[in-house]
Design an enzyme around this catalytic site. Sequence first.
Site, PDB file in Angstrom:
ATOM      1  N   GLU A 266       0.868  -1.165   0.000  1.00 54.41           N
ATOM      2  CA  GLU A 266       0.000   0.000   0.000  1.00 54.41           C
ATOM      3  C   GLU A 266       0.902   1.212   0.000  1.00 54.41           C
ATOM      4  OE1 GLU A 266      -2.231  -1.206   3.367  1.00 54.41           O
ATOM      5  OE2 GLU A 266      -3.720  -2.227   2.141  1.00 54.41           O
ATOM      6  N   GLY A 267       0.963   1.877  -1.131  1.00 53.96           N
ATOM      7  CA  GLY A 267       1.872   3.006  -1.267  1.00 53.96           C
ATOM      8  C   GLY A 267       1.206   4.303  -0.851  1.00 53.96           C
TER       9      GLY A 267
ATOM     10  N   TYR B 149      -0.171   6.458  -2.700  1.00 51.07           N
ATOM     11  CA  TYR B 149      -1.337   6.855  -3.498  1.00 51.07           C
ATOM     12  C   TYR B 149      -2.416   5.794  -3.631  1.00 51.07           C
ATOM     13  CZ  TYR B 149       1.961  10.473  -4.671  1.00 51.07           C
ATOM     14  OH  TYR B 149       2.850  11.506  -4.585  1.00 51.07           O
ATOM     15  N   GLY B 150      -2.154   4.584  -3.182  1.00 51.54           N
ATOM     16  CA  GLY B 150      -3.157   3.544  -3.356  1.00 51.54           C
ATOM     17  C   GLY B 150      -2.548   2.161  -3.254  1.00 51.54           C
TER      18      GLY B 150
ATOM     19  N   ASP C  40       9.227  13.306  -2.916  1.00 49.66           N
ATOM     20  CA  ASP C  40       8.957  12.368  -1.820  1.00 49.66           C
ATOM     21  C   ASP C  40       9.922  11.180  -1.880  1.00 49.66           C
ATOM     22  OD1 ASP C  40       7.572  11.471   0.458  1.00 49.66           O
ATOM     23  OD2 ASP C  40       6.155  10.306  -0.731  1.00 49.66           O
TER      24      ASP C  40
END
Length: 294
Positions: free
Chosen positions: A12-13, A15-16, A127
């Site tokens: 699970e990064g 963004y999603g 990031d």
Amino acid sequence: MEQYEKVEKIGEGTYGVVYKARDRATNETIALKKIRLEQEDEGVPSTAIREISLLKEMQHRNIVRLQDVVHSEKRLYLVFEYLDLDLKKFMDSSPEFAKDQRQIKMFLYQILCGIAYCHSHRVLHRDLKPQNLLIDRSSNAVKLADFGLARAFGIPVRTFTHEVVTLWYRAPEILLGSRHYSTPVDVWSVGCIFAEMINQRPLFPGDSEIDELFKIFRITGTPNEETWPGVTSLPDFKSAFPKWPAKDLATQVPNLEPAGLDLLSSTCRLDPTRRITARGALEHEYFKDIKFVP
């Protein structure tokens, strides 16, 4: 989406959800990122589609390749080459890694090659952290993941699983609320990652924005108009910040050779205009014994 068959959820990064998947046409294993959009009901913003389309043009041996973009029913899927090892996992599972200065140098060089390429195309990461530096086990190549996604989607404060997005690699100008930051933010992150590879622990492990800033200032010294012109005008600068003196970086990263220390200190300058560029870093004497230029 019929072209891709999900095999398993792998993470699970920011963004999603990320899936290991198979391209039915070629049988190739790929990574499928399902982007979770804040305003799901409004579908995918056209600005995001435009930004992401540009990223398909980016091709470099040290960047995780974006192979396809699938836009369906208010969802966006990004198809990337599949790599199952990242620098964080690699460091956690290899306690001897810190002793292998040659390997660290090779990794750092490749990270900077990828960043210099992106910056030359006016794409920022914003990031960078060990979790999005992927390692190809077969070649030991390091590849940067998620480049350009921050501009397309923004960086959320929390991931969709409510994990706090780490601040440990975030540049001081962002922490101080600057709206006009540029490529030096990525160079700062690389400096933090370099020190972490050497020390086997993060350089500035803050647990809030103010704690992060103070952890930085305790080592670099608290900035003022002399050391960083314009700093007192940044939105989140406070004249009441404690005034710490600068420490010698060698005390923080004792196992690093002098040329490496010089490079590290030039990536960790508070004033972004005085920070070395990624291209400049590649030409630093620390890398003089590296023969190949990717």
